[in-house]
Design a protein around this motif. Structure first.
Motif, PDB file in Angstrom:
ATOM      1  N   THR A  11      -0.040   3.674  11.345  1.00 46.86           N
ATOM      2  CA  THR A  11      -0.149   2.888  10.117  1.00 46.86           C
ATOM      3  C   THR A  11      -0.105   1.399  10.450  1.00 46.86           C
ATOM      4  O   THR A  11      -0.759   0.589   9.793  1.00 46.86           O
ATOM      5  CB  THR A  11       0.974   3.245   9.128  1.00 46.86           C
ATOM      6  N   SER A  14      -3.591   0.396  11.378  1.00 49.51           N
ATOM      7  CA  SER A  14      -4.468   0.185  10.216  1.00 49.51           C
ATOM      8  C   SER A  14      -4.156  -1.140   9.545  1.00 49.51           C
ATOM      9  O   SER A  14      -5.059  -1.854   9.092  1.00 49.51           O
ATOM     10  CB  SER A  14      -4.274   1.280   9.169  1.00 49.51           C
ATOM     11  N   ASP A  15      -2.881  -1.423   9.445  1.00 52.32           N
ATOM     12  CA  ASP A  15      -2.428  -2.671   8.846  1.00 52.32           C
ATOM     13  C   ASP A  15      -3.030  -3.864   9.610  1.00 52.32           C
ATOM     14  O   ASP A  15      -3.614  -4.788   9.024  1.00 52.32           O
ATOM     15  CB  ASP A  15      -0.894  -2.632   8.911  1.00 52.32           C
ATOM     16  N   CYS A  84       6.113  -2.936  14.279  1.00 56.85           N
ATOM     17  CA  CYS A  84       6.363  -2.935  12.831  1.00 56.85           C
ATOM     18  C   CYS A  84       6.977  -4.263  12.373  1.00 56.85           C
ATOM     19  O   CYS A  84       7.696  -4.926  13.119  1.00 56.85           O
ATOM     20  CB  CYS A  84       7.299  -1.793  12.504  1.00 56.85           C
ATOM     21  N   SER A 261       7.561  10.311   5.077  1.00 51.53           N
ATOM     22  CA  SER A 261       8.419   9.134   5.188  1.00 51.53           C
ATOM     23  C   SER A 261       9.611   9.284   4.253  1.00 51.53           C
ATOM     24  O   SER A 261       9.480   9.828   3.147  1.00 51.53           O
ATOM     25  CB  SER A 261       7.626   7.888   4.794  1.00 51.53           C
ATOM     26  N   THR A 266       8.506   4.826  -0.221  1.00 49.63           N
ATOM     27  CA  THR A 266       7.902   6.162  -0.369  1.00 49.63           C
ATOM     28  C   THR A 266       8.701   7.012  -1.351  1.00 49.63           C
ATOM     29  O   THR A 266       8.132   7.775  -2.139  1.00 49.63           O
ATOM     30  CB  THR A 266       7.796   6.860   0.999  1.00 49.63           C
ATOM     31  N   GLY A 362       4.625   6.298   9.268  1.00 49.11           N
ATOM     32  CA  GLY A 362       3.928   5.923  10.504  1.00 49.11           C
ATOM     33  C   GLY A 362       3.862   7.083  11.486  1.00 49.11           C
ATOM     34  O   GLY A 362       2.786   7.476  11.942  1.00 49.11           O
ATOM     35  N   SER A 365       1.823   9.860  10.027  1.00 52.39           N
ATOM     36  CA  SER A 365       0.378   9.620  10.088  1.00 52.39           C
ATOM     37  C   SER A 365      -0.172   9.942  11.469  1.00 52.39           C
ATOM     38  O   SER A 365      -1.259  10.521  11.597  1.00 52.39           O
ATOM     39  CB  SER A 365       0.064   8.162   9.743  1.00 52.39           C
ATOM     40  N   VAL A 387      -2.296  -1.852   3.723  1.00 54.04           N
ATOM     41  CA  VAL A 387      -2.791  -0.472   3.712  1.00 54.04           C
ATOM     42  C   VAL A 387      -4.236  -0.400   3.222  1.00 54.04           C
ATOM     43  O   VAL A 387      -4.503  -0.549   2.032  1.00 54.04           O
ATOM     44  CB  VAL A 387      -1.938   0.450   2.808  1.00 54.04           C
ATOM     45  N   LEU A 402      -3.542   5.562   5.483  1.00 56.48           N
ATOM     46  CA  LEU A 402      -2.363   5.814   6.308  1.00 56.48           C
ATOM     47  C   LEU A 402      -1.337   4.724   5.992  1.00 56.48           C
ATOM     48  O   LEU A 402      -1.524   3.570   6.356  1.00 56.48           O
ATOM     49  CB  LEU A 402      -2.761   5.808   7.783  1.00 56.48           C
ATOM     50  N   LYS A 403      -0.301   5.121   5.289  1.00 57.72           N
ATOM     51  CA  LYS A 403       0.624   4.138   4.719  1.00 57.72           C
ATOM     52  C   LYS A 403       1.939   4.102   5.488  1.00 57.72           C
ATOM     53  O   LYS A 403       2.621   5.121   5.589  1.00 57.72           O
ATOM     54  CB  LYS A 403       0.905   4.517   3.258  1.00 57.72           C
ATOM     55  N   SER A 404       2.274   2.961   6.008  1.00 58.95           N
ATOM     56  CA  SER A 404       3.608   2.782   6.566  1.00 58.95           C
ATOM     57  C   SER A 404       4.618   3.074   5.461  1.00 58.95           C
ATOM     58  O   SER A 404       4.426   2.684   4.305  1.00 58.95           O
ATOM     59  CB  SER A 404       3.731   1.342   7.061  1.00 58.95           C
TER      60      SER A 404
END
Ligand code: ADP
Length: 421
Positions: A11, A14-15, A84, A261, A266, A362, A365, A387, A402-404
């Protein structure tokens, strides 16, 4: 290719890819070290997503060096090591050990470390990391299942992970702009520091850092610190901006959310989805461990859902529940049981017609995308800060968000679908 990036989770990759694409670099994200033969020639930047945040340090070093070697071979002149924005790590690593290895790889003796991402509430002042104004060690990160963060002072945190000396470039130097920052870097280097934590509380600071550090062979940080790099690179090389828009072409198919998560954002998103009537199945690690519940249980449940709207499978629990489970199963073992189950579920999703997938977490994912055998992603529009929607390149055609764990607004699981065409 100008910038070769190595991210310690998916994630986060992706970020970062989103940040670079938004700032005008043509960006491709690969899952793991890029395969021989993958055409990267059209990219200004490549982001390699590893799953190296919590593996033993020596393995993290080996994987990061393999990624750096492949990126260099593909033409990368600069390396960016992404972790992160809450500096997720333990005293064993892996931020420090990987940074040391990449310094040696790039033949450089100085770099910076800056996880700040003000748009997501991560700011650094006098070396202390704040999460939405709360010191890191008082934030929900103190209860993270794998990397509980109990010290907000990043100079101390990083120094515990490395042999090389860690210094600080404080707010005053950053706020005074790129030239002052360059002087501060020279000052800290002359003082014998090989890595400096850099303060940043605004996007202006991040852009200054990008300008001042653009020549560094190695830069380390969150995606925020990459914000200023494309502009700095563009000064001597024109790049075409990646197309951006509010909607995104996605393959036809059913939507699903997999949440592994336990982060507080989340938790709120799972609750909002359930409150909105999204059909939901909760996976309990104890039942998974005893095999009373398996991936097949979840697949049977999925097959019974009549809706064409999104469905949710989640293991998300409160910190108290996570602690109780970890007390019985062990921290890593509990995480692995959940990750493996979600991966097994994911593997069966395309055959069940699910092609639009949100994953929360993360590590989660990483497990899910490996199970789906996705090798590379193109980067689409941003759903919430950090995201993007992405689409798989080659292999099964999927739209993936794909979300942290701690990213996204409470309605993330509800609104993300509206961007798909
Ligand atoms: P985040 O992005 O929020 O850090 P991750 O997916 O990276 O999320 O990490 C969450 C970890 O917690 C994963 O290893 C996951 O398998 C594990 N986990 C998920 N649910 C539970 C639970 N109910 N109890 C214990 N561990 C869990």
């Amino acid at each position: 290719m100008r910038l070769g990036c190595i991210a310690d989770d998916l994630t986060g990759a992706s970020d970062l890819a989103l940040m670079l694409a938004r700032e005008g670099l043509r960006t491709i994200q690969t899952i793991g070290v890029p395969r021989e033969g993958l055409d990267l020639s059209a990219a200004d930047a490549v982001v390699v997503a590893l799953k190296s945040r919590t593996i033993p340090p020596q393995q993290a070093i080996e994987q990061s060096l393999a990624a750096a070697t492949a990126l260099r071979k593909a033409g990368a002149s600069h390396v960016f090591f992404k972790y992160c924005s809450t500096f997720d790590s333990t005293d064993e690593g892996n931020i420090g050990p990987v940074t040391e290895a990449l310094l040696a790889f790039t033949g450089s003796d100085f770099t910076l470390a800056c996880p700040a991402f003000p748009a997501n509430g991560r700011t650094i002042y006098k070396g202390h990391l704040f999460v939405n104004g709360v010191p890191l060690h008082e934030s929900s990160m103190k209860d993270h299942p794998l990397t509980p963060m109990r010290d907000s002072n990043l100079v101390r945190v990083l120094q515990r992970q490395m042999e090389l000396s860690v210094g600080l470039v404080p707010y005053e130097d950053v706020d005074a702009g790129p030239d002052a920052l360059r002087s501060a870097f020279a000052r800290e280097r002359a003082a014998g520091h090989r890595v400096v934590i850099v303060d940043a509380v605004s996007d202006t600071h991040l852009r200054s850092i990008g300008m001042a550090a653009a020549d560094f062979p190695l830069i380390t940080g969150g995606s925020g610190v990459a914000m200023g790099l494309p502009a700095a690179y563009r000064q001597d090389a024109a790049s075409a901006a990646a197309p951006r828009g509010a909607s995104f072409d996605a393959p036809d198919g059913r939507p699903i959310i997999l949440a592994g998560s336990c982060s507080s954002a989340t938790q709120g998103q799972v609750k909002a989805a359930i409150d909105a009537g999204v059909p939901a199945l909760r996976l309990d690690p104890m039942q998974l461990s005893s095999k009373d519940v398996t991936a097949q249980t979840a697949l049977d449940w999925l097959a019974a859902q009549q809706t064409n709207g999104p469905v949710l499978i989640y293991s998300t629990s409160t910190p108290d529940d996570v602690q109780a489970v970890q007390g019985k199963l062990g921290r890593m073992n509990a995480g692995e049981i959940v990750e493996k189950t979600l991966a097994d579920i994911a593997r069966a999703l395309p055959a069940l017609g699910f092609t639009r997938i949100i994953v929360a977490g993360g590590e989660t994912s990483g497990a899910v995308v490996n199970a789906l055998d996705v090798k590379a992603l193109t980067i689409g529009p941003e759903i919430d800060p950090g995201v993007p929607w992405t689409r798989s390149l080659g292999g099964v055609d999927l739209a993936l968000a794909l979300k942290s764990g701690n990213f996204g607004a409470p309605d993330f699981f509800l609104k993300a679908w509206t961007m798909l065409r």
